[in-house]
Motif scaffolding. Structure first.
Motif, PDB file in Angstrom:
ATOM      1  N   GLY A 226      48.465  52.570  43.835  1.00 28.85           N
ATOM      2  CA  GLY A 226      48.722  52.013  42.514  1.00 28.85           C
ATOM      3  C   GLY A 226      47.879  50.790  42.244  1.00 28.85           C
ATOM      4  N   GLY A 227      47.759  50.451  40.979  1.00 25.06           N
ATOM      5  CA  GLY A 227      47.018  49.274  40.576  1.00 25.06           C
ATOM      6  C   GLY A 227      47.495  48.818  39.217  1.00 25.06           C
ATOM      7  N   ARG A 228      47.138  47.601  38.874  1.00 26.05           N
ATOM      8  CA  ARG A 228      47.626  47.030  37.616  1.00 26.05           C
ATOM      9  C   ARG A 228      46.554  46.136  37.009  1.00 26.05           C
ATOM     10  N   ILE A 229      46.275  46.347  35.731  1.00 25.88           N
ATOM     11  CA  ILE A 229      45.356  45.501  34.983  1.00 25.88           C
ATOM     12  C   ILE A 229      46.140  44.329  34.402  1.00 25.88           C
ATOM     13  N   VAL A 230      45.623  43.128  34.570  1.00 24.87           N
ATOM     14  CA  VAL A 230      46.290  41.915  34.093  1.00 24.87           C
ATOM     15  C   VAL A 230      45.416  41.266  33.029  1.00 24.87           C
ATOM     16  N   GLU A 231      45.930  41.212  31.810  1.00 25.34           N
ATOM     17  CA  GLU A 231      45.193  40.598  30.709  1.00 25.34           C
ATOM     18  C   GLU A 231      45.906  39.380  30.129  1.00 25.34           C
ATOM     19  N   GLY A 232      47.179  39.214  30.437  1.00 21.67           N
ATOM     20  CA  GLY A 232      47.922  38.060  29.936  1.00 21.67           C
ATOM     21  C   GLY A 232      47.348  36.765  30.471  1.00 21.67           C
ATOM     22  N   HIS A 233      47.211  35.775  29.604  1.00 18.66           N
ATOM     23  CA  HIS A 233      46.539  34.526  29.981  1.00 18.66           C
ATOM     24  C   HIS A 233      47.225  33.845  31.166  1.00 18.66           C
ATOM     25  N   ALA A 234      48.542  33.724  31.141  1.00 18.94           N
ATOM     26  CA  ALA A 234      49.258  32.985  32.185  1.00 18.94           C
ATOM     27  C   ALA A 234      49.099  33.652  33.550  1.00 18.94           C
ATOM     28  N   GLU A 235      49.297  34.965  33.616  1.00 25.05           N
ATOM     29  CA  GLU A 235      49.192  35.653  34.902  1.00 25.05           C
ATOM     30  C   GLU A 235      47.757  35.715  35.387  1.00 25.05           C
ATOM     31  N   ALA A 236      46.829  35.898  34.465  1.00 22.87           N
ATOM     32  CA  ALA A 236      45.415  35.902  34.854  1.00 22.87           C
ATOM     33  C   ALA A 236      45.016  34.545  35.430  1.00 22.87           C
ATOM     34  N   ALA A 237      45.557  33.475  34.857  1.00 23.49           N
ATOM     35  CA  ALA A 237      45.272  32.129  35.367  1.00 23.49           C
ATOM     36  C   ALA A 237      45.825  31.960  36.779  1.00 23.49           C
ATOM     37  N   GLU A 238      46.997  32.536  37.035  1.00 22.46           N
ATOM     38  CA  GLU A 238      47.578  32.445  38.375  1.00 22.46           C
ATOM     39  C   GLU A 238      46.702  33.170  39.398  1.00 22.46           C
ATOM     40  N   LEU A 239      46.208  34.345  39.041  1.00 22.56           N
ATOM     41  CA  LEU A 239      45.360  35.092  39.958  1.00 22.56           C
ATOM     42  C   LEU A 239      44.029  34.383  40.174  1.00 22.56           C
ATOM     43  N   THR A 240      43.516  33.747  39.146  1.00 19.09           N
ATOM     44  CA  THR A 240      42.287  32.968  39.285  1.00 19.09           C
ATOM     45  C   THR A 240      42.498  31.800  40.239  1.00 19.09           C
ATOM     46  N   THR A 241      43.683  31.195  40.177  1.00 17.03           N
ATOM     47  CA  THR A 241      44.006  30.106  41.106  1.00 17.03           C
ATOM     48  C   THR A 241      44.071  30.620  42.538  1.00 17.03           C
ATOM     49  N   VAL A 242      44.680  31.786  42.728  1.00 18.08           N
ATOM     50  CA  VAL A 242      44.730  32.385  44.064  1.00 18.08           C
ATOM     51  C   VAL A 242      43.326  32.620  44.588  1.00 18.08           C
ATOM     52  N   MET A 243      42.453  33.119  43.725  1.00 15.00           N
ATOM     53  CA  MET A 243      41.074  33.355  44.137  1.00 15.00           C
ATOM     54  C   MET A 243      40.388  32.043  44.537  1.00 15.00           C
ATOM     55  N   SER A 244      40.629  30.993  43.802  1.00 16.20           N
ATOM     56  CA  SER A 244      40.042  29.692  44.134  1.00 16.20           C
ATOM     57  C   SER A 244      40.548  29.187  45.473  1.00 16.20           C
ATOM     58  N   MET A 245      41.834  29.389  45.744  1.00 13.79           N
ATOM     59  CA  MET A 245      42.404  28.965  47.017  1.00 13.79           C
ATOM     60  C   MET A 245      41.823  29.770  48.175  1.00 13.79           C
ATOM     61  N   LEU A 246      41.584  31.053  47.951  1.00 14.90           N
ATOM     62  CA  LEU A 246      40.977  31.883  48.990  1.00 14.90           C
ATOM     63  C   LEU A 246      39.560  31.401  49.314  1.00 14.90           C
ATOM     64  N   ARG A 247      38.812  31.043  48.293  1.00 11.16           N
ATOM     65  CA  ARG A 247      37.463  30.535  48.522  1.00 11.16           C
ATOM     66  C   ARG A 247      37.495  29.230  49.308  1.00 11.16           C
ATOM     67  N   ALA A 248      38.486  28.397  49.007  1.00  8.08           N
ATOM     68  CA  ALA A 248      38.596  27.122  49.710  1.00  8.08           C
ATOM     69  C   ALA A 248      38.942  27.335  51.180  1.00  8.08           C
ATOM     70  N   SER A 249      39.677  28.404  51.490  1.00  2.00           N
ATOM     71  CA  SER A 249      40.071  28.688  52.872  1.00  2.00           C
ATOM     72  C   SER A 249      38.991  29.443  53.634  1.00  2.00           C
ATOM     73  N   ALA A 250      38.084  30.098  52.921  1.00  4.76           N
ATOM     74  CA  ALA A 250      37.059  30.921  53.552  1.00  4.76           C
ATOM     75  C   ALA A 250      35.895  30.079  54.067  1.00  4.76           C
TER      76      ALA A 250
END
Length: 270
Positions: A226-250
């Protein structure tokens, strides 16, 4: 294969055969005019080989049917993916930047054909070789966006475990790591490795973020089947934050490339 898939592929094959016969051309002559082999023309007509986007475009030109074969190809290509992923493919084509977090496999846009086949084969043990070949061809064809005049920027964070798992065996994985190392040195592609020692925020699953020129970004998350497309601003912002945190840990890009090279050399030593 489902009835819908059979119908779409059959439509392309029957159109190709009908127009070829109407023109009075053999498969060899058609292949010459298209710039492809007669065996490919025959394979498409028998539905044994997938038509590529370029093949479809040339059919439109040679037969004087603008848009016909390209439209059919789009339907065939979409049906080569799971229903939950098919809507994502246009995002890849239109994005100017693609960001991704992968903890299960090398990103599809960087996979070698043998690596992709190994992944698909093991996950679809009941499928025929022909069906697997179609899925592999569809996945590899997505990589055409990387060779166009203005390819999207890619920025991936890949879990170390993905690089150490010998998918397909040493030879297949060795070639795949060579591909990743090459990509990591290519302008416009950034690859970071998340080491085993790092705590991170990406345990919920892979993430893809697609940025467009003049349009809001779209995110995509995936779980088993399964998969899910996220277009809502608030949830997309949360996922972008997760991505930023992953880059900081990598690891930084240069150290990441060095680690990939070490892992690659360990395969040769086995």
């Amino acid at each position: 294969m489902s009835e819908v898939k059979t119908t779409s592929f059959a439509a392309f094959a029957s159109q190709l055969r009908a127009w070829r016969q109407q023109m009075g051309w053999t498969q060899v002559e058609t292949g010459d005019k298209l710039g492809y082999s007669a065996s490919l023309v025959s394979g498409v007509e028998r539905m044994d080989k997938n038509p590529t986007a370029d093949f479809a475009k040339r059919c439109d030109t040679v037969f004087g049917m603008p848009g016909t074969f390209e439209t059919l190809h789009e339907l065939v290509a979409r049906e080569a993916y799971p229903a939950f992923f098919a809507p994502v493919v246009p995002f890849e084509r239109e994005a100017v930047r693609i960001h991704g977090w992968e903890l299960g496999a090398i990103p599809g846009l960087l996979q070698t054909e043998d690596y992709a086949r190994s992944l698909i084969r093991v996950s679809r043990p009941m499928d025929s070789d022909t069906a697997v070949d179609r899925l592999v061809a569809a996945r590899i064809e997505r990589q055409a966006i990387l060779t166009r005049d203005h390819p999207p920027m890619l920025w991936y964070v890949i879990d170390e475990g993905v690089l150490r798992h010998l998918t397909g065996g040493p030879a297949v994985m060795g070639a795949q790591l060579d591909r990743v190392i090459e990509a990591a040195g290519t302008p416009g592609i950034v690859i970071q490795v998340l080491p085993f020692t790092a705590d991170h925020a990406g345990t919920d699953g892979p993430i893809s973020i697609y940025e467009f020129a003049g349009a809001p970004a779209v995110c995509y998350t995936e779980c088993y089947s399964g998969g899910r497309i996220v277009e809502g601003h608030a949830e997309a912002a949360e996922l972008t934050t997760v991505m930023s945190m992953l880059r900081a840990s990598a690891l930084p890009p240069r150290e990441s490339r060095e680690l990939i090279r070490r892992i690659r050399s360990e395969i040769d030593e086995q």
